[in-house]
Design an enzyme around this catalytic site. Structure first.
Site, PDB file in Angstrom:
ATOM      1  N   HIS A   1      13.046  27.449 -64.075  1.00 41.67           N
ATOM      2  CA  HIS A   1      12.569  28.092 -63.114  1.00 41.67           C
ATOM      3  C   HIS A   1      12.662  29.624 -63.315  1.00 41.67           C
ATOM      4  CE1 HIS A   1      16.563  27.150 -60.852  1.00 41.67           C
ATOM      5  NE2 HIS A   1      16.888  27.900 -61.968  1.00 41.67           N
ATOM      6  N   ASN A   2      11.831  30.423 -62.711  1.00 40.60           N
ATOM      7  CA  ASN A   2      11.966  31.840 -62.431  1.00 40.60           C
ATOM      8  C   ASN A   2      11.868  32.789 -63.862  1.00 40.60           C
ATOM      9  OD1 ASN A   2      12.459  31.426 -59.820  1.00 40.60           O
ATOM     10  ND2 ASN A   2      14.759  31.760 -59.981  1.00 40.60           N
TER      11      ASN A   2
END
Length: 351
Positions: free
Chosen positions: A257-258
């Site tokens: 994620h991210n």
């Protein structure tokens, strides 16, 4: 070898036509009308095949070559047998690939892989989905509510597209992929089993153990991205996970994620990129590279296979090792260890 059951050439070409297409120099013009029906490696060649050779270290392998023609550099042409047509070019492999794309468009053009057109009666498409013209949706695919799919895109069998996703034009989503919480640009290619947009691996300590951190971001995949089989791309927690234009990702890669990946990056198989990592443009990761979370890696960086990256890397550097470090420093340490090993062996033998 290229089996005609799977890869039938679109057309037959001559040596002369190949020379014209590659802007190469045909050494013996009397061979211009010789027919080429397939591409082959040096070991699989035959009288109807085109091969290429780019490295001088393989020139010794040419003695017994049997082929219709060969693409090679000027310095290698003297090693080619006289009965093989020689096309001299500055970039033999690049030109060989171009001829391959012309002969076998179905091997590189995902839209030709599908065996049907239109929307199958065995697909489930929500009434609110916006599907442009010339879209193919194969049997078993499920298209959720408020999805939009651009023209020329192929959604293969058993694909699941989650609610609200946007998929651009001329994309190919291969069998058994899942896409959720994601926006895909144009000409995106997802190989079989790719997982896009599942929640990231985020937990916080709770009273009874680990509590899940809500993952509220999206996945943004820009134009001309290719993602290999069984690769996973987690959606962002609060920010988005972003894969930049033209990036190519191999099979079995984990993108957390991210993560933000720049444009025209190359990521080989089995890499693991932890949460909130940033990769600059045109960065290359060898196979099985692991990157610690929140690391910033610059543009045009090269990281050797099996490296473990624990620290930020500036633009343009080459790193290797676990933990990873600048390539020259890593090589000096390896050389020192080898020297120490030799010294110990010599000391033991003297005793």
């Amino acid at each position: 070898m290229a089996d005609p059951i799977f890869y039938e050439p679109l057309l037959n070409v001559t040596i002369g036509q190949i020379a014209d297409l590659t802007n190469g120099v045909l050494v013996d013009s009397s061979l211009a009308n010789r027919s080429v029906k397939r591409l082959a490696s040096l070991s699989d060649a035959g009288p109807d095949a085109l091969v290429f050779i780019e490295s001088k270290k393989h020139a010794l392998d040419l003695g017994g070559l049997k082929a219709a023609g060969v693409l090679c550099t000027d310095e290698i042409k003297a090693s080619v047998p006289k009965n093989v047509a020689i096309i001299v070019t500055r970039h033999p492999q690049q030109d060989f690939a171009a001829i391959g794309r012309a002969l076998y468009p179905n091997a590189v053009n995902a839209h030709l892989w599908s065996g049907q057109t239109g929307i199958s009666i065995h697909a489930i498409v929500h009434a609110s989905a916006e599907v442009e013209s010339d879209v193919t949706i194969e049997p078993g695919a499920i298209i959720g509510s408020n999805v939009s799919i651009g023209s020329g895109t192929v959604i293969a069998a058993n694909v699941v597209i989650g609610n609200g996703c946007k998929i651009g034009r001329d994309c190919y989503v291969a069998p058994s992929c899942s896409v959720q919480y994601a926006f895909l640009g144009n000409r995106v290619l997802l190989h079989p089993g790719v997982r896009i947009g599942q929640d990231g691996f985020g937990y916080v300590p709770g009273r009874a153990g680990l509590d899940k951190m809500p993952q509220l971001g999206r996945v943004i995949i820009q134009d001309n991205v290719e993602i290999g089989a069984n690769t996973t791309v987690d959606r962002g927690a609060l920010a988005d996970t972003i894969i930049g234009e033209g990036t190519k990702i191999d099979n079995l890669v984990q993108i957390a994620h991210n993560v933000r990946i720049g444009r025209h990056c190359v990521i080989a198989a089995q890499c693991g990129i932890s949460g909130s990592v940033v990769l600059g443009d045109m960065t290359m990761l060898g196979g099985s590279v692991g990157i610690k979370d929140h690391v910033n890696i610059g543009s045009r960086v090269e990281i050797a296979a099996a490296s473990g990256v624990m620290n930020d890397i500036p633009d343009g550097e080459r790193w290797a090792g676990a933990p990873a470090q600048p390539f020259k420093q890593w090589f000096r340490e390896i050389a020192s260890v080898r020297a120490m090993t030799r010294t110990k062996k010599e000391s033991s033998s003297d005793e």
